[in-house]
Design an enzyme around this catalytic site. Structure first.
Site, short mmCIF file in Angstrom:
data_model
loop_
_atom_site.label_atom_id
_atom_site.label_comp_id
_atom_site.label_asym_id
_atom_site.label_seq_id
_atom_site.Cartn_x
_atom_site.Cartn_y
_atom_site.Cartn_z
N GLU A 1 0.85 -1.20 0.00
CA GLU A 1 0.00 0.00 0.00
C GLU A 1 0.89 1.25 0.00
OE1 GLU A 1 -3.72 1.89 2.58
OE2 GLU A 1 -2.28 0.58 3.58
N CYS B 1 -5.39 -3.02 2.72
CA CYS B 1 -5.16 -2.77 4.15
C CYS B 1 -6.40 -2.91 5.04
CB CYS B 1 -4.50 -1.41 4.33
SG CYS B 1 -3.60 -1.23 5.90
N LYS C 1 -9.57 1.91 -2.56
CA LYS C 1 -9.83 1.41 -1.22
C LYS C 1 -11.22 1.83 -0.74
CE LYS C 1 -7.57 1.49 3.36
NZ LYS C 1 -6.40 2.05 4.08
#
Length: 256
Positions: free
Chosen positions: A44, A160, A119
């Site tokens: 990330e 994440c 995300k």
């Protein structure tokens, strides 16, 4: 899933200098190539980590201008390999205003971007009195799940904090994913307490391979990440753990 696929997983200590991060990425990418990898993944925010809002505004680029994306596209085309840039922070235009997104980029051996994932779940958390995160104030969240179909595997994309939302992983598995990627930049506190357990859980409950490249070390004066990039098989066995220093590993996945 193609048994001949060789995974190259990269662990970085990205900082607030785009060119430094590009050079670091380039070095480990080439190490993976030397070891025969044909699918190479980075963590990330591979391109930039900073707590300085003004520096972020000045440094972050639009997708076509980002140096890591452009370098990876050229390298993939030259060496005929696949790459998942775990994520990059990018500028976008929304309603006439500039916003940020945290975006995974999948590049094919022709150097073309074939999938993008923004995300979905924003990391809003108070770790302690000195460490607080409010991603929802800075980033536009994604809205769509992404399953990328490639000649060697169907790849589910997450980033994440998404790891804490099992529904996303079950949805990707039900859609046909053979592999799910979780490029990350876990804090040292949450990494120590939860990282390995969560990655194993997502692998076991979905009976799927998990590829989880991670940030590590002292990224800024106030930001430190856990590291321990992992490759986990569908039974929850750790095939790779990169510890807490920058590095890489190349290995072949086997159909279990």
């Amino acid at each position: 899933m193609d048994p001949d696929i060789k995974i190259g997983i990269i662990q970085l200590t990205s900082n607030d200098n785009l060119q430094d991060n590009c050079n670091q990425m380039d070095y480990y990418f080439n190490q993976c190539l030397k070891d025969g990898a044909n699918f190479i993944l980075s963590p990330e925010v591979s391109n930039f980590i900073s707590t300085n809002s003004e520096l972020k505004k000045k440094s972050i680029k639009f997708e076509k201008e980002d140096p890591i994306i452009n370098r990876v596209k050229k390298t993939c085309s030259k060496f005929k390999v696949w790459s998942l840039i775990g994520s990059v922070i990018l500028k976008i235009k929304k309603f006439g205003q500039e916003k940020f997104v945290n975006r995974s980029i999948l590049v094919n051996p022709n150097g073309r971007i074939i999938a993008r994932y923004d995300k979905i779940h924003m990391f809003d958390a108070i770790i302690d009195s000195k460490e607080t995160y409010r991603e929802s104030k800075k980033f536009m969240p994604g809205k769509n799940t992404v399953l990328a179909k490639t000649p060697f595997a169907n790849i589910g994309l997450t980033i994440c904090y998404d790891i804490r939302f099992p529904y996303l992983f079950s949805k990707l598995k039900e859609s046909g994913a053979d592999i799910i990627c979780i490029p990350s930049a876990f804090t040292t506190k949450t990494g120590k307490d939860h990282w390995e357990t969560l990655v194993k859980a997502r692998a076991i409950e979905n009976k799927i391979y998990i590829l989880a490249p991670a940030q590590c070390g002292q990224n800024t004066s106030t930001r430190k990440t856990w590291g321990h990039s992992l490759i986990i098989n569908p039974n929850g066995k750790i095939l790779c753990d990169l510890g807490n220093n920058p590095g890489y590993r190349v290995l072949r996945l086997k159909n279990d």
